[in-house]
Design a protein around this motif. Structure first.
Motif, PDB file in Angstrom:
ATOM      1  N   LYS A 153      -8.920  -7.811 -16.926  1.00  0.00           N
ATOM      2  CA  LYS A 153      -9.108  -9.271 -16.952  1.00  0.00           C
ATOM      3  C   LYS A 153      -8.563  -9.947 -15.701  1.00  0.00           C
ATOM      4  O   LYS A 153      -8.815 -11.139 -15.475  1.00  0.00           O
ATOM      5  N   HIS A 154      -7.806  -9.232 -14.891  1.00  0.00           N
ATOM      6  CA  HIS A 154      -7.189  -9.821 -13.705  1.00  0.00           C
ATOM      7  C   HIS A 154      -8.085  -9.661 -12.484  1.00  0.00           C
ATOM      8  O   HIS A 154      -8.923  -8.763 -12.425  1.00  0.00           O
ATOM      9  N   LYS A 155      -7.890 -10.543 -11.508  1.00  0.00           N
ATOM     10  CA  LYS A 155      -8.594 -10.416 -10.241  1.00  0.00           C
ATOM     11  C   LYS A 155      -8.050  -9.200  -9.499  1.00  0.00           C
ATOM     12  O   LYS A 155      -6.844  -9.005  -9.417  1.00  0.00           O
ATOM     13  N   ILE A 156      -8.954  -8.400  -8.978  1.00  0.00           N
ATOM     14  CA  ILE A 156      -8.558  -7.144  -8.353  1.00  0.00           C
ATOM     15  C   ILE A 156      -8.471  -7.310  -6.834  1.00  0.00           C
ATOM     16  O   ILE A 156      -9.393  -7.802  -6.184  1.00  0.00           O
ATOM     17  N   LEU A 157      -7.339  -6.906  -6.273  1.00  0.00           N
ATOM     18  CA  LEU A 157      -7.155  -6.867  -4.831  1.00  0.00           C
ATOM     19  C   LEU A 157      -7.437  -5.446  -4.348  1.00  0.00           C
ATOM     20  O   LEU A 157      -6.907  -4.476  -4.905  1.00  0.00           O
ATOM     21  N   LYS A 158      -8.257  -5.327  -3.355  1.00  0.00           N
ATOM     22  CA  LYS A 158      -8.585  -4.019  -2.793  1.00  0.00           C
ATOM     23  C   LYS A 158      -7.829  -3.825  -1.487  1.00  0.00           C
ATOM     24  O   LYS A 158      -7.916  -4.665  -0.586  1.00  0.00           O
ATOM     25  N   ASN A 159      -7.062  -2.746  -1.400  1.00  0.00           N
ATOM     26  CA  ASN A 159      -6.379  -2.487  -0.134  1.00  0.00           C
ATOM     27  C   ASN A 159      -7.282  -1.690   0.799  1.00  0.00           C
ATOM     28  O   ASN A 159      -7.947  -0.745   0.383  1.00  0.00           O
ATOM     29  N   VAL A 160      -7.331  -2.096   2.046  1.00  0.00           N
ATOM     30  CA  VAL A 160      -8.143  -1.447   3.073  1.00  0.00           C
ATOM     31  C   VAL A 160      -7.192  -0.890   4.125  1.00  0.00           C
ATOM     32  O   VAL A 160      -6.336  -1.612   4.632  1.00  0.00           O
ATOM     33  N   THR A 161      -7.331   0.371   4.430  1.00  0.00           N
ATOM     34  CA  THR A 161      -6.415   1.026   5.361  1.00  0.00           C
ATOM     35  C   THR A 161      -7.139   1.396   6.642  1.00  0.00           C
ATOM     36  O   THR A 161      -8.134   2.113   6.613  1.00  0.00           O
ATOM     37  N   ASN A 162      -6.631   0.874   7.761  1.00  0.00           N
ATOM     38  CA  ASN A 162      -7.111   1.278   9.074  1.00  0.00           C
ATOM     39  C   ASN A 162      -6.149   2.326   9.615  1.00  0.00           C
ATOM     40  O   ASN A 162      -4.948   2.070   9.731  1.00  0.00           O
ATOM     41  N   ASN A 165      -4.893   8.398  13.963  1.00  0.00           N
ATOM     42  CA  ASN A 165      -3.895   9.466  14.156  1.00  0.00           C
ATOM     43  C   ASN A 165      -2.692   9.296  13.244  1.00  0.00           C
ATOM     44  O   ASN A 165      -1.537   9.457  13.660  1.00  0.00           O
ATOM     45  N   ASP A 166      -2.970   8.932  11.971  1.00  0.00           N
ATOM     46  CA  ASP A 166      -1.937   8.742  10.945  1.00  0.00           C
ATOM     47  C   ASP A 166      -1.076   7.508  11.175  1.00  0.00           C
ATOM     48  O   ASP A 166      -0.040   7.348  10.520  1.00  0.00           O
ATOM     49  N   PHE A 167      -1.464   6.629  12.082  1.00  0.00           N
ATOM     50  CA  PHE A 167      -0.789   5.343  12.248  1.00  0.00           C
ATOM     51  C   PHE A 167      -1.625   4.270  11.565  1.00  0.00           C
ATOM     52  O   PHE A 167      -2.807   4.097  11.867  1.00  0.00           O
ATOM     53  N   ILE A 168      -1.020   3.570  10.627  1.00  0.00           N
ATOM     54  CA  ILE A 168      -1.710   2.490   9.923  1.00  0.00           C
ATOM     55  C   ILE A 168      -1.540   1.203  10.726  1.00  0.00           C
ATOM     56  O   ILE A 168      -0.424   0.852  11.121  1.00  0.00           O
ATOM     57  N   TYR A 169      -2.648   0.498  10.952  1.00  0.00           N
ATOM     58  CA  TYR A 169      -2.563  -0.723  11.750  1.00  0.00           C
ATOM     59  C   TYR A 169      -3.340  -1.854  11.091  1.00  0.00           C
ATOM     60  O   TYR A 169      -4.211  -1.633  10.251  1.00  0.00           O
ATOM     61  N   ASP A 170      -3.026  -3.094  11.470  1.00  0.00           N
ATOM     62  CA  ASP A 170      -3.697  -4.266  10.906  1.00  0.00           C
ATOM     63  C   ASP A 170      -4.534  -4.946  11.985  1.00  0.00           C
ATOM     64  O   ASP A 170      -4.784  -4.375  13.053  1.00  0.00           O
ATOM     65  N   LYS A 171      -4.934  -6.207  11.717  1.00  0.00           N
ATOM     66  CA  LYS A 171      -5.836  -6.908  12.629  1.00  0.00           C
ATOM     67  C   LYS A 171      -5.179  -7.252  13.961  1.00  0.00           C
ATOM     68  O   LYS A 171      -5.863  -7.607  14.923  1.00  0.00           O
ATOM     69  N   HIS A 172      -3.852  -7.157  14.035  1.00  0.00           N
ATOM     70  CA  HIS A 172      -3.160  -7.478  15.291  1.00  0.00           C
ATOM     71  C   HIS A 172      -3.163  -6.313  16.270  1.00  0.00           C
ATOM     72  O   HIS A 172      -2.873  -6.496  17.447  1.00  0.00           O
ATOM     73  N   ALA A 173      -3.489  -5.115  15.797  1.00  0.00           N
ATOM     74  CA  ALA A 173      -3.579  -3.962  16.693  1.00  0.00           C
ATOM     75  C   ALA A 173      -4.912  -4.006  17.424  1.00  0.00           C
ATOM     76  O   ALA A 173      -5.961  -4.201  16.818  1.00  0.00           O
ATOM     77  N   VAL A 174      -4.875  -3.821  18.735  1.00  0.00           N
ATOM     78  CA  VAL A 174      -6.086  -3.949  19.534  1.00  0.00           C
ATOM     79  C   VAL A 174      -6.477  -2.619  20.182  1.00  0.00           C
ATOM     80  O   VAL A 174      -7.646  -2.244  20.190  1.00  0.00           O
ATOM     81  N   TYR A 175      -5.510  -1.903  20.728  1.00  0.00           N
ATOM     82  CA  TYR A 175      -5.787  -0.641  21.418  1.00  0.00           C
ATOM     83  C   TYR A 175      -4.822   0.446  20.946  1.00  0.00           C
ATOM     84  O   TYR A 175      -3.722   0.156  20.453  1.00  0.00           O
ATOM     85  N   ALA A 176      -5.265   1.681  21.122  1.00  0.00           N
ATOM     86  CA  ALA A 176      -4.398   2.836  20.915  1.00  0.00           C
ATOM     87  C   ALA A 176      -4.370   3.660  22.194  1.00  0.00           C
ATOM     88  O   ALA A 176      -5.370   3.751  22.903  1.00  0.00           O
ATOM     89  N   ILE A 177      -3.200   4.223  22.489  1.00  0.00           N
ATOM     90  CA  ILE A 177      -3.065   5.141  23.618  1.00  0.00           C
ATOM     91  C   ILE A 177      -2.713   6.508  23.054  1.00  0.00           C
ATOM     92  O   ILE A 177      -1.671   6.670  22.418  1.00  0.00           O
ATOM     93  N   ALA A 178      -3.594   7.473  23.227  1.00  0.00           N
ATOM     94  CA  ALA A 178      -3.303   8.848  22.847  1.00  0.00           C
ATOM     95  C   ALA A 178      -2.902   9.591  24.117  1.00  0.00           C
ATOM     96  O   ALA A 178      -3.575   9.511  25.136  1.00  0.00           O
TER      97      ALA A 178
END
Length: 246
Positions: A153-162, A165-178
């Motif tokens: 009955k509750h509103k469902i929040l879906k978590n999205v994982t970016n 290389n096993d580093f989780i990042y959000d919308k503030h991450a722009v580039y990765a250096i490997a």
């Protein structure tokens, strides 16, 4: 009367056997045959295709199994994919579980043409195990389970994982250096303020805002910083095109 009493006594003697028989039969059946359930976990990241990442096996029988190879039949058993050769063999004891990580790959080929798995094939995939003297089909279980009425009955929040290389990042991450250092590949993340995080142990810890306009500009700044003198190699990857908006 005495004959009746004698018969009743004899009956009482066999009652324990009658009660134990179903249990003995059940335990005996547990040692016959092979039954394995499998839960499949899929995933992808910016530099690898959508694929099977992990399989959670559960040995449903009271006997140890030894697994030599793991296969997947997908798209209603149209395509066969060898997921992993277990060397040494994978041993799963009676009524125990094992989580197997599937080695990554760059792409698949079918008759010489590139082939990609997609979400539509998730429910059309079956896992097969190659044992010492047989190949068995696993009982494939859906990873996702329906939400019960009490929570539905509750509103469902879906978590999205970016993930990169096993580093989780959000919308503030722009580039990765490997980059590679002492034979190990490491990852640094650049956010939209130009700050370097993750596995970045060099100075400075900041990229100029002007260089954020392109990965080529960042590579030029890293060359100016002489990063190449301290690492074996490095590459810059754009992340923001993969980031989900909040």
């Amino acid at each position: 009367m005495s004959a009746y009493f004698f018969s009743f006594q004899e009956f009482l003697k066999i009652v324990p056997g009658l009660l134990i028989f179903p249990i003995s039969l059940y335990l005996g059946l547990q040692k016959i045959g092979t039954k394995v359930s499998a839960r499949i976990s899929y995933g992808s990241d910016p530099i690898s295709p959508f694929c099977i990442k992990y399989i959670d096996f559960r040995n449903m029988k009271d006997r140890t199994i030894v697994i030599y190879s793991i296969y997947a039949l997908t798209n209603d058993e149209e395509f066969l994919l060898k997921l992993k050769k277990c060397s040494p063999p994978l041993i799963v004891k009676a009524h125990q579980s094992a989580i197997v990580e599937i080695p990554p790959y760059s792409f698949l080929l079918s008759d010489g043409k590139k082939f990609e798995l997609d979400n539509s094939m998730i429910e059309k995939t079956t896992i097969y195990l190659e044992l010492a003297h047989s190949t068995i089909k696993c009982q494939t279980l859906n990873f996702s389970q329906p939400i019960g009425k009490k929570l539905g009955k509750h509103k469902i929040l879906k978590n999205v994982t970016n993930n990169y290389n096993d580093f989780i990042y959000d919308k503030h991450a722009v580039y990765a250096i490997a980059y590679a250092l002492d034979g190990r590949v490491k990852t640094a993340i650049i956010n939209d303020a130009g700050t370097l995080g993750g596995e970045w142990n060099f100075t400075p810890r900041q990229i100029s805002m002007q260089s954020l306009r392109s990965k080529e500009a960042i590579e030029a700044e890293l060359n100016t910083m002489k990063l190449g003198d301290h690492v074996d190699w490095f590459n810059v990857y754009l992340l923001d095109e993969y980031t989900q908006s909040a």
